[in-house]
Design an enzyme around this catalytic site. Structure first.
Site, PDB file in Angstrom:
ATOM      1  N   ASP A 134      -1.993  -6.203   2.093  1.00 11.74           N
ATOM      2  CA  ASP A 134      -0.581  -5.806   2.082  1.00 11.74           C
ATOM      3  C   ASP A 134       0.242  -6.830   1.302  1.00 11.74           C
ATOM      4  OD1 ASP A 134       1.606  -4.190   2.603  1.00 11.74           O
ATOM      5  OD2 ASP A 134       2.037  -5.101   4.547  1.00 11.74           O
ATOM      6  N   LYS A 136       2.829  -8.090  -1.254  1.00 19.71           N
ATOM      7  CA  LYS A 136       4.074  -7.614  -1.861  1.00 19.71           C
ATOM      8  C   LYS A 136       5.093  -8.742  -1.732  1.00 19.71           C
ATOM      9  CE  LYS A 136       5.290  -5.347   2.523  1.00 19.71           C
ATOM     10  NZ  LYS A 136       5.656  -4.070   3.175  1.00 19.71           N
ATOM     11  N   ASN A 139       6.186 -10.152   1.647  1.00 23.70           N
ATOM     12  CA  ASN A 139       5.239 -10.943   2.427  1.00 23.70           C
ATOM     13  C   ASN A 139       4.889 -12.272   1.757  1.00 23.70           C
ATOM     14  OD1 ASN A 139       5.081  -9.063   4.478  1.00 23.70           O
ATOM     15  ND2 ASN A 139       3.313  -8.006   3.603  1.00 23.70           N
ATOM     16  N   ASP A 152       2.080 -12.779   6.826  1.00 23.63           N
ATOM     17  CA  ASP A 152       1.841 -11.456   7.414  1.00 23.63           C
ATOM     18  C   ASP A 152       0.434 -10.933   7.142  1.00 23.63           C
ATOM     19  OD1 ASP A 152       2.028  -9.055   8.676  1.00 23.63           O
ATOM     20  OD2 ASP A 152       3.918  -8.470   7.763  1.00 23.63           O
ATOM     21  N   THR A 174       1.355  -1.036   1.437  1.00 21.71           N
ATOM     22  CA  THR A 174       2.632  -0.454   1.023  1.00 21.71           C
ATOM     23  C   THR A 174       2.386   0.407  -0.215  1.00 21.71           C
ATOM     24  OG1 THR A 174       3.778  -2.389   1.891  1.00 21.71           O
ATOM     25  CG2 THR A 174       4.986  -1.011   0.322  1.00 21.71           C
TER      26      THR A 174
END
Length: 454
Positions: A134, A136, A139, A152, A174
């Site tokens: 994840d 991005k 994070n 995260d 995401t």
């Protein structure tokens, strides 16, 4: 409900809320004994139990204990009450990288620095068998010195999560940052999927907008699946060429991290961060504190490894196991790639206590830590290898009161380092107690010993 100014566990004073989600809030806090600033993630235990997120929390704890790196947010400790779980973490003052990008695209040198730090952190994670899944800008945090910190790990996966095909199968992440093979739900390599997400992050940093974007989600997925994106005019040709290789929709031809770090544009000013030389922390203790009410059968109970005086339990081999020790019946080569074994066996006529004593001598000489539990001796190395400290398990089986089989397996660390250790250190040190290694030339003590062999 935690409030600003609340004293937590007589150790921390909670401050303002830094962020919140469905199951947790993150607070700024101050350690009373030192005044140190920390971030404390407060997780509602009842909510995660109700929706079945126990395994996810356990995994997050295990992962954060594995990935101790300068560009990864550090987990200091885990605490719990009857209703809450508390992650005490490094406080990163600079906020999200997303906030910086929201103000406009970054200059090339700044974008390159963050990308270098991101790749360095993710490469380290992959070397520990951790896949973030994840990645991005939301994070990725920035400290007071402008250094990037990956955060995260709630959707991360460990290598052991892979199925028999060696791939991950959980669709997560995401949408705008997820790799095409993850969308296609046919299984994916976690490392290659993370590289794709890093590529989307680089594009966003340098362009100021997403490479794949559409108000229609299915149309956006179509663009992602085809790698259909256009670089803005202001990107330098070498950056465009690199993005095309990173955002390759075919994971088999997508650039790997090993090749990426050799790219001339990437290498400019690159200074790899040196992981801290610290002892690993047993995540099982953290998990027990978080879920003390869960029994042994559910995987988070008190470990027998903490009982130093545990009597060695001698378990029996069955007839098939004994037959399989014969060199002619050793079928392991059919299942192991390139002959790279992470398991071996030896037979001995020494007693269980003699075997344990010998393993303890080796551990002391090689500076390994020793833990004993029923029928098992665990050796944990102190040196940091490519994939962490080398861990070796030796399980002792009683065939007859005067004949034992010992299975030696790699529990952690790099396979090549394990093989070198066995060849140069372990096997020579065990020579005086071993009757024979499975599949190898038998080393017999005497004709008298041969006559007593079962």
């Amino acid at each position: 409900m935690e409030k600003k100014g609340t004293i937590l566990m007589q150790r921390f004073e909670l401050g303002r809320v830094l962020g919140q989600g469905t199951f947790a809030k993150v607070y700024h806090a101050r350690k009373l004994s030192s005044g140190q600033s920390v971030a404390i993630k407060v997780i509602d235990k009842e909510k995660i139990l109700r929706v079945g997120m126990i395994d996810q929390i356990k995994r997050e704890i295990s992962v954060m204990r594995l990935v101790r790196h300068p560009n990864v947010v550090q987990l200091y400790e885990v605490m719990a009450s009857k209703t809450k779980i508390y992650f005490v973490m490094e406080y990163v003052r600079g906020g999200e990288l997303f906030n910086k990008v929201a103000r406009g695209r970054l200059k090339e040198d700044a974008a390159r620095k963050y990308f270098q730090q991101l790749i360095g952190a993710i490469d380290f994670c992959h070397s520990r068998g951790v896949y973030h899944r994840d990645l991005k800008p939301e994070n990725l945090l920035l400290d007071e010195n402008g250094n990037l910190k990956v955060s995260d790990f709630g959707l991360s996966a460990l290598g052991e999560s892979r199925r028999h095909d060696g791939l991950l199968h959980t669709t997560c992440g995401t949408p705008a940052y997820v790799a095409p093979e993850v969308i296609n739900k046919k299984g994916y390599d976690g490392a290659k999927a993370d590289v794709w997400s890093c590529g989307v992050v680089l594009f966003v940093l340098m362009a100021g907008f997403l490479p794949f974007h559409d108000s229609n989600l299915m149309e956006m997925y179509r663009k992602i699946s085809k790698g259909d994106f256009r670089c803005p005019q202001w990107l330098a040709p070498e950056v465009r060429r690199l993005l095309i290789r990173v955002l390759d929709p075919n994971p088999n031809t997508r650039i790997t991290i090993a090749k990426l770090v050799e790219n001339p544009w990437f290498k400019k000013g690159f200074k790899p961060a040196e992981p801290p030389r610290i002892q690993p922390v047993d995540s099982l203790g953290d998990i027990r504190r978080a879920f003390p009410e869960i029994s042994d059968d559910e995987g988070s109970s008190h470990s027998k490894e903490e009982e130093p005086n545990t009597t060695m339990k001698r378990t029996n081999y069955n007839a098939f196991d004994i037959i399989s020790l014969s060199q002619g019946f050793d079928l392991s080569g059919l299942f192991e790639k390139n002959g790279e074994k992470s398991e071996s066996r030896f037979t001995t006529q020494k007693s269980a206590s003699d075997i344990v004593s010998k393993l303890e001598q080796i551990a002391e000489h090689e500076k390994f830590k020793v833990k004993k539990e029923d029928g098992m001796v665990k050796l944990q190395g102190s040196k940091e290898g490519r994939k962490g400290q080398l861990g070796i398990d030796a399980e002792i089986f009683e065939v007859t009161p005067s004949f034992y089989v010992v299975e030696v397996t790699k529990s952690s660390g790099d396979t090549l380092e394990y093989q070198q250790f066995c060849k140069k250190e372990l096997k020579p040190s065990l020579k005086d107690i071993v009757w024979a290694w499975q599949g190898g030339e038998q080393e017999q003590f005497s004709s008298e010993s041969q006559n007593t062999q079962p």
